[in-house]
Design an enzyme around this catalytic site. Structure first.
Site, mmCIF file in Angstrom:
data_model
loop_
_atom_site.group_PDB
_atom_site.id
_atom_site.type_symbol
_atom_site.label_atom_id
_atom_site.label_comp_id
_atom_site.label_asym_id
_atom_site.label_seq_id
_atom_site.Cartn_x
_atom_site.Cartn_y
_atom_site.Cartn_z
ATOM 1 N N SER A 44 39.841 48.418 108.862
ATOM 2 C CA SER A 44 39.265 49.545 109.947
ATOM 3 C C SER A 44 40.091 50.839 109.748
ATOM 4 O O SER A 44 39.476 51.985 110.094
ATOM 5 C CB SER A 44 39.330 49.299 111.365
ATOM 6 O OG SER A 44 40.507 49.414 111.905
ATOM 7 N N LYS A 99 44.128 52.666 115.522
ATOM 8 C CA LYS A 99 43.324 53.754 115.152
ATOM 9 C C LYS A 99 43.977 54.956 115.429
ATOM 10 O O LYS A 99 45.015 55.215 115.475
ATOM 11 C CB LYS A 99 42.145 53.634 116.178
ATOM 12 C CG LYS A 99 41.536 52.434 116.478
ATOM 13 C CD LYS A 99 40.766 51.544 115.441
ATOM 14 C CE LYS A 99 40.135 50.260 116.016
ATOM 15 N NZ LYS A 99 39.428 49.633 114.476
#
Length: 276
Positions: A44, A99
């Site tokens: 990701s 993230k």
């Protein structure tokens, strides 16, 4: 004679045991409050971070949490836009996610045709960020996107304001998908009955936000389960800031079944890489 020789040996063993206990306590305190190792499990954050990267996370910078409590000790800095953060996944807090924080409390976020804007100012894609999927057209809602029943999708999103502690938000049938999980996570029973919102069993038209929130996205924008899908990130779920990669190899190879291939997959250019 044997008794006299035994005493120094017992003393020596006890000293070693005490040293090991002290070292274990020190290592535990260091891991809980200062720095912890983390492994990248998915793609990701490619190509900023790769699956199989091992990195150190600074837990002190934002203020470490006291284990088994909601108490957070004072930190030395606040989360800033662009920080790569590790946090407890709001939908399953047994999992840690990593993230990039793209918006902080009070910001207004919008994505138009893949272009991210914060407070109406375009934000460039991170240096190693990427798009690998098919672009979604504006107005074509995605049922997997937060909040549900909106016209948002991964490439066209918002505008949406990131809640800040002290904000008073309106609770209506229209805003229920946007704020219901936030209210619930802050310890309240929230429900929609007909067109009216109930909080802790009573009708409520407004709610005062109790925590600061953030919006997190992966640099691999088309392959990231991030805030676009599950919503706002609470400050209480912050773990720390990513610091440096200290090891990296192919996560799909097994050291037991293919030791040569595993060792050959070591990415020698990544250890020591500062994360930004």
């Amino acid at each position: 004679m044997n008794t006299q020789k035994g005493k120094p040996e017992k003393k020596h063993s006890r000293e070693w045991f005490e040293a090991l206990v002290i070292a274990a306590i020190f290592a535990t305190v260091l891991r809980v409050f200062v720095v912890e190792s983390y492994r990248i499990p998915t793609g990701s954050m490619e190509n900023t971070l790769l699956a199989g990267d091992f990195l150190f996370v600074n837990k002190y910078v934002y203020g470490p949490k006291v284990p088994f409590t909601d108490i957070r000790l004072p930190g030395v800095d606040k989360v800033e836009r662009g920080d790569i953060i590790v946090f407890k996944f709001p939908k399953d807090r047994s999992l840690n996610y990593i993230k990039r924080c793209v918006a902080i409390s009070g910001d207004t976020l919008e994505i138009h045709d893949q272009q991210l804007s914060i407070n109406r100012k375009p934000v460039p894609l991170p240096e190693h960020g990427q798009f690998i999927g098919v672009k979604a057209p504006a107005g074509e809602g995605d049922y997997m996107i937060f909040p549900q029943s909106s016209t948002f999708n991964k490439d066209n999103y918002g505008p949406i304001r990131i809640p800040r502690k002290g904000d008073v938000v309106q609770l209506t049938a229209a805003t229920y998908p946007l704020y219901s999980s936030l209210v619930a996570d802050e310890g309240h029973d929230v429900s929609l009955q007909g067109r009216e919102v109930f909080v802790d069993g009573s009708p409520a038209q407004k709610y005062t936000v109790q925590d600061n929130y953030y919006f997190a996205m992966g640099d691999n924008r088309d392959n990231s389960l991030d805030s676009r899908f599950w919503g706002f990130l609470s400050e209480k779920d912050l773990v720390g800031q990513a610091l440096v990669v200290y090891w990296s190899w192919d996560p799909d190879l097994s050291l037991l079944t293919d030791p040569i291939g595993k060792v050959s997959s070591i990415r020698w250019t990544r250890p020591g890489l500062l994360i930004h």
